[in-house]
Design an enzyme around this catalytic site. Structure first.
Site, PDB file in Angstrom:
ATOM      1  N   ARG A 240     -10.819  -7.208  33.451  1.00 28.32           N
ATOM      2  CA  ARG A 240     -11.334  -7.989  32.337  1.00 28.32           C
ATOM      3  C   ARG A 240     -10.951  -7.283  31.042  1.00 28.32           C
ATOM      4  O   ARG A 240     -10.978  -6.049  30.962  1.00 28.32           O
ATOM      5  CB  ARG A 240     -12.848  -8.150  32.418  1.00 28.32           C
ATOM      6  CG  ARG A 240     -13.323  -9.154  33.478  1.00 28.32           C
ATOM      7  CD  ARG A 240     -12.982 -10.579  33.082  1.00 28.32           C
ATOM      8  NE  ARG A 240     -13.546 -11.574  33.991  1.00 28.32           N
ATOM      9  CZ  ARG A 240     -12.898 -12.122  34.999  1.00 28.32           C
ATOM     10  NH1 ARG A 240     -11.640 -11.744  35.250  1.00 28.32           N
ATOM     11  NH2 ARG A 240     -13.470 -13.036  35.755  1.00 28.32           N
ATOM     12  N   GLU A 269      -9.537 -12.666  24.015  1.00 29.53           N
ATOM     13  CA  GLU A 269      -8.680 -13.442  24.900  1.00 29.53           C
ATOM     14  C   GLU A 269      -8.890 -14.922  24.609  1.00 29.53           C
ATOM     15  O   GLU A 269     -10.035 -15.383  24.630  1.00 29.53           O
ATOM     16  CB  GLU A 269      -9.013 -13.124  26.361  1.00 29.53           C
ATOM     17  CG  GLU A 269      -8.049 -13.753  27.338  1.00 29.53           C
ATOM     18  CD  GLU A 269      -8.276 -13.316  28.778  1.00 29.53           C
ATOM     19  OE1 GLU A 269      -8.372 -12.097  29.017  1.00 29.53           O
ATOM     20  OE2 GLU A 269      -8.367 -14.199  29.640  1.00 29.53           O
ATOM     21  N   HIS A 288      -3.147 -13.812  31.311  1.00 32.10           N
ATOM     22  CA  HIS A 288      -4.173 -13.902  32.361  1.00 32.10           C
ATOM     23  C   HIS A 288      -3.670 -14.757  33.526  1.00 32.10           C
ATOM     24  O   HIS A 288      -4.288 -15.777  33.888  1.00 32.10           O
ATOM     25  CB  HIS A 288      -5.476 -14.473  31.793  1.00 32.10           C
ATOM     26  CG  HIS A 288      -6.686 -14.085  32.597  1.00 32.10           C
ATOM     27  ND1 HIS A 288      -7.935 -13.916  32.056  1.00 32.10           N
ATOM     28  CD2 HIS A 288      -6.834 -13.838  33.929  1.00 32.10           C
ATOM     29  CE1 HIS A 288      -8.803 -13.597  33.000  1.00 32.10           C
ATOM     30  NE2 HIS A 288      -8.152 -13.542  34.142  1.00 32.10           N
TER      31      HIS A 288
END
Length: 330
Positions: A240, A269, A288
């Site tokens: 993460r 993000e 991602h």
């Protein structure tokens, strides 16, 4: 008999959607971006089930907006830091996730990022596309060997162990730090015993992160941790984004205190196109996509649908992150 009402917060692979459409009255958010907060609050009113993604914040406000008839929240992800699980449990709502299915695919990506950073693959491709390749040179884009190097795994869960298996094929020395790991879970008998995070950072040529985002892991890799790494070290993050302090990482990369970073996840993000990390040649960032294979994303969608449908039927979720919710039921 009326079908249960369900909202799916993004278009997901058809294998999962088809299962939901057969059994439910379903609305799917059509946009590429997540539904805005107010839209999500409006759409959940009166729902029986919600299938969400890690980009959707599911908290007490949202659960209360849905109403007491909400039976299940199914998160199409392994991690569930976007869901207030305690709030869901307090309301008797089971929360599902999709563990296990993306382990090998994510491990592939972690190792791909490791190798791309070590051998400066993206820099090399950009160099050719820019028309700079004029001859072979003995000093051009020198990188670091992967074989025989020391890999430090921060977190030895499913994905960390899968990365260790790949590293073994390159005859890497493998260190790991995981205070919650049972030694019996180690994938190889010759794995170096669990060490401290400080020792791992000091010894590893490559540091790969595989921890969930919690209060304890937030900015786990900050200025202090980065200062303990080798100047030739490579940092890989497929866990993460907020596990790494982006500002501290930028300074460490810019000043050459570590050699390279390869990130599948970032903080913030998505990373804005003008973010300072993207100005650095020694920082590789991808959007991602660690679990982004056709097979894996389809299986994730099916698992999320199966969790959703089980919850709507009043059955135990196949993959439930708060099983204690069942203990409170009569």
């Amino acid at each position: 008999m009326d079908k249960p009402k369900v909202f799916v917060t993004r278009l997901i692979p058809e294998g999962g959607l088809e299962l939901i459409r057969r059994a439910c009255e379903v609305e799917v958010w059509p946009g590429e971006l997540p539904p805005p907060r107010q839209v999500l609050l409006d759409r959940v009113r009166g729902l029986d089930g919600l299938l969400c993604l890690l980009t959707d914040r599911v908290d007490a406000e949202l659960l209360d907006a849905a109403g007491p008839q909400l039976k299940v929240v199914s998160n199409m992800a392994v991690g569930y830091d976007n869901v207030d699980v305690a709030a869901a449990t307090a309301r008797g709502i089971p929360v599902g996730n999709t563990p296990g299915v993306l382990t090998e695919t994510t491990a592939d990506m972690a190792f791909a990022l490791l190798m791309a950073a070590a051998r400066r693959i993206v820099e090399g491709a950009d160099y050719v596309r820019a028309g700079k390749w004029h001859t072979w040179s003995p000093t051009l884009l020198l990188g670091y060997d992967v074989h025989g190097a020391t890999l430090g795994l921060v977190g030895l869960g499913r994905i960390g162990r899968a990365v260790a298996r790949r590293a073994a094929g390159f005859e890497m020395r493998i260190l790991y730090f995981d205070p919650y790991c049972d030694a019996g879970q180690a994938p190889f008998v010759d794995l170096v015993p669990c060490c401290s995070l400080d020792d791992l950072l000091a010894e590893a040529d490559f540091v790969s992160l595989h921890v969930p985002l919690t209060a304890e892991t937030y900015h786990l890799i900050g200025a202090e941790a980065l200062a303990k790494m080798k100047p030739t070290a490579v940092l890989v993050n497929t866990s993460r984004g907020p596990v790494v302090d982006s500002d501290a990482l930028y300074e460490a990369l810019k000043e050459g205190r570590i050699a390279y970073a390869a990130l599948d996840v970032t903080d913030p993000e998505p990373l804005p196109a003008d973010h300072k990390l993207l100005t650095l040649p020694n920082c590789l960032v991808v959007p991602h996509i660690a679990s982004a294979s056709h097979a894996t994303r389809t299986r994730m969608a099916i698992m999320a649908a199966e969790n959703l449908l089980a919850g709507l039927r009043g059955e135990r979720l196949p993959n439930c992150v708060n099983p204690e919710v069942y203990a409170a039921r009569p």
